[in-house]
Design a protein around this motif. Sequence first.
Motif, PDB file in Angstrom:
ATOM      1  N   PRO A  88       0.811  -1.238   0.000  1.00  0.00           N
ATOM      2  CA  PRO A  88       0.000   0.000   0.000  1.00  0.00           C
ATOM      3  C   PRO A  88       0.834   1.272   0.000  1.00  0.00           C
ATOM      4  CG  PRO A  88      -0.106  -1.108   2.141  1.00  0.00           C
ATOM      5  CD  PRO A  88       0.576  -2.051   1.207  1.00  0.00           C
ATOM      6  N   GLU A  89       2.089   1.195   0.431  1.00  0.00           N
ATOM      7  CA  GLU A  89       2.945   2.388   0.458  1.00  0.00           C
ATOM      8  C   GLU A  89       3.539   2.676  -0.921  1.00  0.00           C
ATOM      9  OE1 GLU A  89       5.858   2.006   3.508  1.00  0.00           O
ATOM     10  OE2 GLU A  89       4.372   1.733   5.109  1.00  0.00           O
ATOM     11  N   ARG A  90       3.740   1.616  -1.709  1.00  0.00           N
ATOM     12  CA  ARG A  90       4.279   1.795  -3.073  1.00  0.00           C
ATOM     13  C   ARG A  90       3.509   0.886  -4.038  1.00  0.00           C
ATOM     14  NH1 ARG A  90       8.550   1.254   0.185  1.00  0.00           N
ATOM     15  NH2 ARG A  90       8.897  -0.902  -0.441  1.00  0.00           N
ATOM     16  N   PRO A  91       2.220   1.137  -4.208  1.00  0.00           N
ATOM     17  CA  PRO A  91       1.393   0.238  -5.043  1.00  0.00           C
ATOM     18  C   PRO A  91       1.785   0.309  -6.513  1.00  0.00           C
ATOM     19  CG  PRO A  91       0.152   2.201  -4.437  1.00  0.00           C
ATOM     20  CD  PRO A  91       1.434   2.261  -3.664  1.00  0.00           C
ATOM     21  N   GLU A  92       1.813  -0.850  -7.134  1.00  0.00           N
ATOM     22  CA  GLU A  92       2.099  -0.943  -8.570  1.00  0.00           C
ATOM     23  C   GLU A  92       0.809  -1.286  -9.320  1.00  0.00           C
ATOM     24  OE1 GLU A  92       5.557  -3.342  -9.653  1.00  0.00           O
ATOM     25  OE2 GLU A  92       6.074  -3.460  -7.524  1.00  0.00           O
ATOM     26  N   LYS A  93       0.791  -0.957 -10.595  1.00  0.00           N
ATOM     27  CA  LYS A  93      -0.342  -1.341 -11.436  1.00  0.00           C
ATOM     28  C   LYS A  93      -0.138  -2.770 -11.928  1.00  0.00           C
ATOM     29  CE  LYS A  93      -2.337   1.513 -14.251  1.00  0.00           C
ATOM     30  NZ  LYS A  93      -2.600   2.450 -15.383  1.00  0.00           N
ATOM     31  N   ILE A  94      -1.141  -3.600 -11.678  1.00  0.00           N
ATOM     32  CA  ILE A  94      -1.084  -5.015 -12.044  1.00  0.00           C
ATOM     33  C   ILE A  94      -2.058  -5.275 -13.192  1.00  0.00           C
ATOM     34  CG2 ILE A  94      -1.440  -7.391 -11.247  1.00  0.00           C
ATOM     35  CD1 ILE A  94      -0.931  -6.404  -8.393  1.00  0.00           C
ATOM     36  N   LEU A  95      -1.586  -6.005 -14.205  1.00  0.00           N
ATOM     37  CA  LEU A  95      -2.432  -6.378 -15.338  1.00  0.00           C
ATOM     38  C   LEU A  95      -2.617  -7.894 -15.342  1.00  0.00           C
ATOM     39  CD1 LEU A  95      -3.895  -5.233 -17.868  1.00  0.00           C
ATOM     40  CD2 LEU A  95      -1.857  -5.842 -19.186  1.00  0.00           C
ATOM     41  N   VAL A  96      -3.861  -8.333 -15.298  1.00  0.00           N
ATOM     42  CA  VAL A  96      -4.175  -9.760 -15.383  1.00  0.00           C
ATOM     43  C   VAL A  96      -4.456 -10.089 -16.844  1.00  0.00           C
ATOM     44  CG1 VAL A  96      -5.697 -11.603 -14.583  1.00  0.00           C
ATOM     45  CG2 VAL A  96      -5.114  -9.711 -13.048  1.00  0.00           C
ATOM     46  N   TYR A  97      -3.622 -10.943 -17.431  1.00  0.00           N
ATOM     47  CA  TYR A  97      -3.631 -11.205 -18.878  1.00  0.00           C
ATOM     48  C   TYR A  97      -4.014 -12.669 -19.100  1.00  0.00           C
ATOM     49  CZ  TYR A  97      -1.673 -11.124 -23.696  1.00  0.00           C
ATOM     50  OH  TYR A  97      -1.494 -11.177 -25.061  1.00  0.00           O
ATOM     51  N   GLY A  98      -5.017 -12.913 -19.929  1.00  0.00           N
ATOM     52  CA  GLY A  98      -5.420 -14.295 -20.175  1.00  0.00           C
ATOM     53  C   GLY A  98      -5.792 -14.563 -21.604  1.00  0.00           C
ATOM     54  N   ALA A 121      -5.413  -0.893  -7.956  1.00  0.00           N
ATOM     55  CA  ALA A 121      -4.666  -0.579  -9.189  1.00  0.00           C
ATOM     56  C   ALA A 121      -4.479  -1.851 -10.020  1.00  0.00           C
ATOM     57  CB  ALA A 121      -3.317   0.042  -8.835  1.00  0.00           C
ATOM     58  N   ILE A 122      -5.581  -2.383 -10.510  1.00  0.00           N
ATOM     59  CA  ILE A 122      -5.533  -3.657 -11.228  1.00  0.00           C
ATOM     60  C   ILE A 122      -6.522  -3.622 -12.382  1.00  0.00           C
ATOM     61  CG2 ILE A 122      -7.246  -4.736  -9.688  1.00  0.00           C
ATOM     62  CD1 ILE A 122      -5.615  -7.365  -9.975  1.00  0.00           C
ATOM     63  N   ASP A 123      -6.153  -4.223 -13.493  1.00  0.00           N
ATOM     64  CA  ASP A 123      -7.019  -4.280 -14.669  1.00  0.00           C
ATOM     65  C   ASP A 123      -6.762  -5.618 -15.356  1.00  0.00           C
ATOM     66  OD1 ASP A 123      -8.849  -3.575 -16.589  1.00  0.00           O
ATOM     67  OD2 ASP A 123      -7.843  -1.719 -17.190  1.00  0.00           O
ATOM     68  N   TYR A 124      -7.513  -5.887 -16.424  1.00  0.00           N
ATOM     69  CA  TYR A 124      -7.293  -7.146 -17.135  1.00  0.00           C
ATOM     70  C   TYR A 124      -7.232  -6.896 -18.634  1.00  0.00           C
ATOM     71  CZ  TYR A 124     -12.406  -7.154 -17.827  1.00  0.00           C
ATOM     72  OH  TYR A 124     -13.701  -6.830 -18.158  1.00  0.00           O
ATOM     73  N   TYR A 125      -6.653  -7.868 -19.339  1.00  0.00           N
ATOM     74  CA  TYR A 125      -6.410  -7.726 -20.784  1.00  0.00           C
ATOM     75  C   TYR A 125      -6.603  -9.096 -21.434  1.00  0.00           C
ATOM     76  CZ  TYR A 125      -3.957  -6.299 -25.093  1.00  0.00           C
ATOM     77  OH  TYR A 125      -3.620  -5.994 -26.407  1.00  0.00           O
ATOM     78  N   ILE A 126      -7.414  -9.132 -22.481  1.00  0.00           N
ATOM     79  CA  ILE A 126      -7.599 -10.339 -23.292  1.00  0.00           C
ATOM     80  C   ILE A 126      -7.147 -10.011 -24.709  1.00  0.00           C
ATOM     81  CG2 ILE A 126      -9.238 -12.060 -24.131  1.00  0.00           C
ATOM     82  CD1 ILE A 126      -9.122 -12.147 -21.167  1.00  0.00           C
ATOM     83  N   PRO A 127      -6.204 -10.743 -25.278  1.00  0.00           N
ATOM     84  CA  PRO A 127      -5.761 -10.431 -26.646  1.00  0.00           C
ATOM     85  C   PRO A 127      -6.864 -10.696 -27.667  1.00  0.00           C
ATOM     86  CG  PRO A 127      -4.831 -12.515 -25.907  1.00  0.00           C
ATOM     87  CD  PRO A 127      -5.513 -11.925 -24.722  1.00  0.00           C
ATOM     88  N   ASP A 128      -6.833  -9.950 -28.734  1.00  0.00           N
ATOM     89  CA  ASP A 128      -7.777 -10.157 -29.833  1.00  0.00           C
ATOM     90  C   ASP A 128      -7.335 -11.384 -30.634  1.00  0.00           C
ATOM     91  OD1 ASP A 128      -8.704  -9.843 -32.732  1.00  0.00           O
ATOM     92  OD2 ASP A 128      -9.878  -8.286 -31.728  1.00  0.00           O
ATOM     93  N   ARG A 129      -8.245 -12.362 -30.751  1.00  0.00           N
ATOM     94  CA  ARG A 129      -7.919 -13.620 -31.435  1.00  0.00           C
ATOM     95  C   ARG A 129      -7.382 -13.375 -32.844  1.00  0.00           C
ATOM     96  NH1 ARG A 129     -10.040 -19.143 -31.490  1.00  0.00           N
ATOM     97  NH2 ARG A 129     -11.348 -18.645 -29.686  1.00  0.00           N
TER      98      ARG A 129
END
Length: 583
Positions: A88-98, A121-129
């Motif tokens: 919480p003192e140095r939060p990073e942005k995390i990307l959940v990729y599947g 600070a988290i998001d997700y990403y799905i590649p375009d087939r």
Amino acid sequence: MIAQSTPPAKRWIRKPFPDAVPQQTAIESLTASLGVSPFLAALLVQRGVHTYEEARAFFRPEINHLHDPFLMRDMDRAISRLDRAMNPERPEKILVYGDYDVDGTTSVALVYGFLKQYHSAIDYYIPDRYKEGYGISQQGVEWAAENGFTLIIALDCGIKSVDRVAQATALGVDFIICDHHRPGSEIPAAAAVLDPKRDDCAYPYKELSGCGVGFKLLQAFCQCRQIPLTDLFPHLDLVAVSIASDIVPITGENRVMAYYGLKYLNATPRTGLKALINIAGFRGELDITNVVFGIGPRINAAGRIQHAKAAVQLLLAEDDEEADAFAMAINKHNNDRRQFDSSMTEQALDMIRRSEALTNAKSTVLFDASWHKGVIGIVASRCIEHFHRPTIILTRSNDKAAGSARSVPGFDVYEAIEECADLLEQFGGHTFAAGMTIAEDKIDAFRQKFEEVVARKIKEEHLTPLIDIDLPMDFSEIDAKFVRILRQMGPFGPHNMQPTFMTEEVHLASEPTIMKEKHLKIQVRQRTTHRASQTLTAVGFGMAHMAAHLRAGSPFSICYHVEQNVYNGNISTQLMLKDIRCS
């Protein structure tokens, strides 16, 4: 529509009866301790259940049977890197990729949906087939770096992404890879690589789905943060969907997670899955088969026709109206997918039938630049139903040819493709399913080499459809208790398939009925039973052609599953036919 044709003859293979002295002792012990018939006890022994304790674990899997996640190589490194990102003192942005299939999208919904409770600070990403293709893409890595993400959790992909991980490292982005596919010769230099199929990983269970590996990461996360695992267990509904749809063995940990996941799916399904269940028209208790044929294809359809992000949005939906809207859109995609599937399959079968070389080959490799990339795997499976042999369907994608491979029982298509690796841009997959990318000008050479490899390795019996028969059975064994215990042997799937029985000297009790011009319904009686003969209803999907071969008074043999049929509130026993042999 695809023209109906008579399916190829099938091989009936009877599994050995457990008649050795130790097995007979186990049958007697189980008969006494469980209060079941010797026949059911033999069926259990045949499946490796020999003692009362083993039977208890088989019929009543316990959640505490799950392994310690820290037995998986790199799990300590994964949790350390995740903790650092969630400081919480140095939060990073995390990307959940599947990945964009069911296993990938359920994995993303699981990991993102759980971790967002503890880290904003988290998001997700799905590649375009179609634009990015399978696995970790250059576009995905660049997007993560440009948007300030410093940690990517890759799910159901990444084990072969050596170059992409190196690219990410150069851009200041770390990877935690959670995969279950076979590694290549080099493991990516990520912060952590979780894959039970790594040669240097001593994890006791090797057959997890991608979502299952993601679940183990979250299990470890909960243990370290002293989060009650009861907070995590309701998410097993997603893991059960991934296990069913990715066709992984339902043994060990997968059996435990599928067992409890189905309980959550039936009792308290998440909003998005409930919407899918409703739109699929399911009533009553769901099993693995319902998920495989009703839920999985609809989730898959989002990525096949448009973008798989819609599937994740559905799985994460918390509002009923929103979920219903997503489910309706995905269901439309699934209907579109069926149309593509039908027309492409008809074209593919016609290509084979018009070519003597293709008809007589040991493998099938077909290419058409106009085919829809989203359904080539389905078309490969459909071709195998008609021409039982390893099949690869290719289409144009981003100036290359993208292919999907499917195999037949007993033949490792991944190994065969690996022998042709010099002709491929990239490939990956499992024993029975794989994907690949190839330059179009190398397709003919690949077709020839793949055929040579398959012809050299495949056995003649692999080219004939196989039916594994557990035990020959007399109709006198079938009663309400028998059916109830059979149902308790689930969840069924690879390595714990629904029992298949064989009965000889069966006779028609009435004239056959044809349903919807393609399905067979018959009333059967066995005249050799030791008790008064009972008449049973038997249904064979796609077996209408057999009606012409059945004659009143003439005996025949059947192999089948025994199922409980519920119709208008009435419950009856029904035989689901796998095949018929006339005398």
